[in-house]
Motif scaffolding. Structure first.
Motif, short mmCIF file in Angstrom:
data_model
loop_
_atom_site.label_atom_id
_atom_site.label_comp_id
_atom_site.label_asym_id
_atom_site.label_seq_id
_atom_site.Cartn_x
_atom_site.Cartn_y
_atom_site.Cartn_z
N SER A 272 0.84 -1.20 0.00
CA SER A 272 0.00 0.00 0.00
C SER A 272 0.87 1.25 0.00
O SER A 272 1.81 1.34 0.78
N THR A 274 0.41 5.24 0.50
CA THR A 274 -0.54 6.26 0.95
C THR A 274 0.13 7.62 0.98
O THR A 274 1.17 7.79 1.61
N LEU B 143 -10.44 -2.88 -0.67
CA LEU B 143 -11.26 -1.65 -0.69
C LEU B 143 -12.28 -1.58 0.45
O LEU B 143 -12.54 -0.51 0.97
N ARG B 241 -9.50 5.38 -1.59
CA ARG B 241 -8.67 4.17 -1.67
C ARG B 241 -8.76 3.59 -3.08
O ARG B 241 -9.85 3.47 -3.63
N SER B 272 -4.88 6.31 -0.69
CA SER B 272 -4.10 5.07 -0.60
C SER B 272 -4.25 4.26 -1.88
O SER B 272 -5.36 4.05 -2.35
N THR B 274 -3.34 0.54 -3.20
CA THR B 274 -2.89 -0.78 -2.75
C THR B 274 -2.92 -1.75 -3.91
O THR B 274 -3.95 -1.93 -4.56
#
Lengths: 334, 334
Positions: A272, A274, B143, B241, B272, B274
């Motif tokens: 991840s 961020t 998520l 995200r 973020s 990911t």
């Protein structure tokens, strides 16, 4: 009361790395503060890497400073004339948009009063301000290190980085810190408690990371960006977390916003990334300041400042800060 | 027992987008399975975007298939000769590394037995396999949509995307789905329940996102990468995200691993990103399969397959799948 104020303006846009001659100092006559306004004499000015972004016209996120306009930034000053009851003469205030100058007039709402009891007033530009909130947000808001995890931070001897090292150690992480001189390395390991040092100027960062963290790193705090971000992605363990705070390595180039060329690798490792900035954590500033004050009072936090004197020294100081001349927070004392 | 097996080999490396003539079919004589080995006749083969990466020599993460070697991939087959007690003749098995061929010999440990009671056996290449686990991992592992959040997924009519749409709807999210035809758009909204459709071939995705989500999106599931990733970053709300699953738009280019050119924007928005893949969620496959079976049995999940017949059709089918000819899971029936 009226004053002749001096301010640093951007005289031309830098091509590549800024030089001191990209700025000049000019004098402007300030009038009287109008109803609700203050006249402030600055005492301390902040120098931070993000200010480089004001100098670019790249299609991006930051307001571009027009050529001939003053550079903005954080400042701590004293109200020397007031037309606002809430902030009488003598009040100490911190401001964000009125940076590179010795006096300014602004509405009372544009500044924040600070208390001299909290410590040296310039703390509100560093430990108690943007710097401290950034480091706290990256560690406690984003990365949340767990005991035994390994965290790698670059730009570790800078204002944010040197706090990150210590907050991560307090959280129980093993800390790998990179910086550009052996003197900084000694300070990072012997004084701040970093477990490993990488000299990015004299060593191969990829090789050194593999040496000190042969199984990889769980956490990465990125102040630098560019190929240093790429190296860290390759070094990350599965389920690793990266906090993207800044990309100083890219600010002089064609696209400071560019992602790493190997981002796809995070698919293979469930990593991840961020991004964050201090703005998301300012509402917690009272708690953050109290934590820092307690850590420092009990000898658990080392806070370093690199101070230069006078507005005339500010353009070169900015250039020096961008190339890593400072240890800890870079400040200008007026 | 010995057989003459047919397999699809990469005859030359594609330059840019693959064409069917980059592959050819060859025959190889297979011997008898040795001790602990099986002879398997494939019944179903999978076609997936990630297979494009086997064709490149770019410095990257995936094994490069040598010119003249068979293409790997997922397959479901039947054991027709066995020298392994654990998997007798007649056992149905799924394999990952022995894809584009009609027969193969492999150690028993290299395949997984499957049960025909769970549903049509090709499900283990789709809903119950890589496809289903990928969609589940991206939604429930990465998520975690909350009711009222808005999720944007591209490649939405594909195998993974069409499951993502439905899982996100079940979680209470508002779903924006993009695909390349009005027919797919109709299916996504009328049959799968997507709230908004974007035709990325005939509409301006940036403008359409601003129309259907004027306040921005909280969640982004990326199957496409490249400029579509960049558009989504710009559309994301603070604290958004993104799940990075694949980047099919980049696979034909010079660097399929390149990050978006505006990644720095995540700093401004505390976003973020990911990455993930099915490998991180395979251990949960029994639970995932049970959930899908329950959803389908109660009419809450639509699962579509696009099937082509015969090994000869596979190279063109691969090319078609990469350009979006399929709706749902693309399969080859032998």
């Amino acid at each position: 009361m009226s004053v002749l104020a001096r301010q640093v303006v951007m005289d031309r846009r830098p091509e590549g790395a800024p030089v001191a001659a990209d700025c000049r100092i000019e004098e402007v006559a300030l009038g009287e503060p109008s109803e609700g306004e203050l006249l402030v004499r600055n005492l301390w000015l902040s120098l931070d890497p993000y200010m480089r972004l004001f100098m670019t016209t790249q299609d991006g996120l930051h307001e571009s400073v027009p050529v001939g306009a003053p550079m903005p930034g954080g400042a701590v000053g004293e109200v020397i004339a007031s037309n606002a009851e809430s902030l009488p003469v003598g009040t100490l205030v911190v401001s964000m948009g009125h940076g590179w100058r010795d006096h300014y007039i602004a509405p009372a709402e544009a500044v924040q009063p600070i208390s001299p009891d909290a410590g040296p007033i310039q703390r509100f530009l560093g430990l108690y301000g943007l710097t401290g909130v950034t480091a706290w947000g990256g560690i406690n808001g984003v990365l949340k290190p767990k005991p035994g995890e390994t965290l790698y931070v670059n730009g570790a001897a800078g204002a944010v980085g040197s706090l990150v090292v210590q907050l991560a150690k307090h959280a129980g992480a093993t800390v790998i810190a990179s910086a550009g001189s052996e003197t900084k390395g000694h300070w990072l390991t012997e004084t701040l408690g970093a477990d490993h040092f990488i000299n990015y100027k004299s060593q191969d960062v990829r090789e050194r990371l593999a040496e000190v963290a042969p199984d990889g790193i769980e956490l990465f705090f990125d102040n630098v960006g560019g190929d240093q971000f790429e190296i860290a992605i390759d070094a990350m363990k599965p389920k690793g977390r990266a906090a993207l705070c800044g990309a100083i390595a890219l600010y002089d180039g064609d696209n400071y916003r560019a992602g790493p060329r190997n981002l796809f690798a995070i698919i293979e490792k469930h990593v991840s990334v961020t991004g964050f900035n201090a703005g998301f954590y300012y509402e917690m500033a009272p708690q953050i300041i109290a934590e820092y004050a307690e850590l420092e009072a009990t000898g658990k936090l080392i806070y370093e400042e690199t101070v230069i004197d006078g507005l005339e020294a500010m353009p070169q100081g900015f250039v020096d800060m961008l190339s890593g001349a400072n240890t800890g927070k870079m400040l200008v004392r007026l």
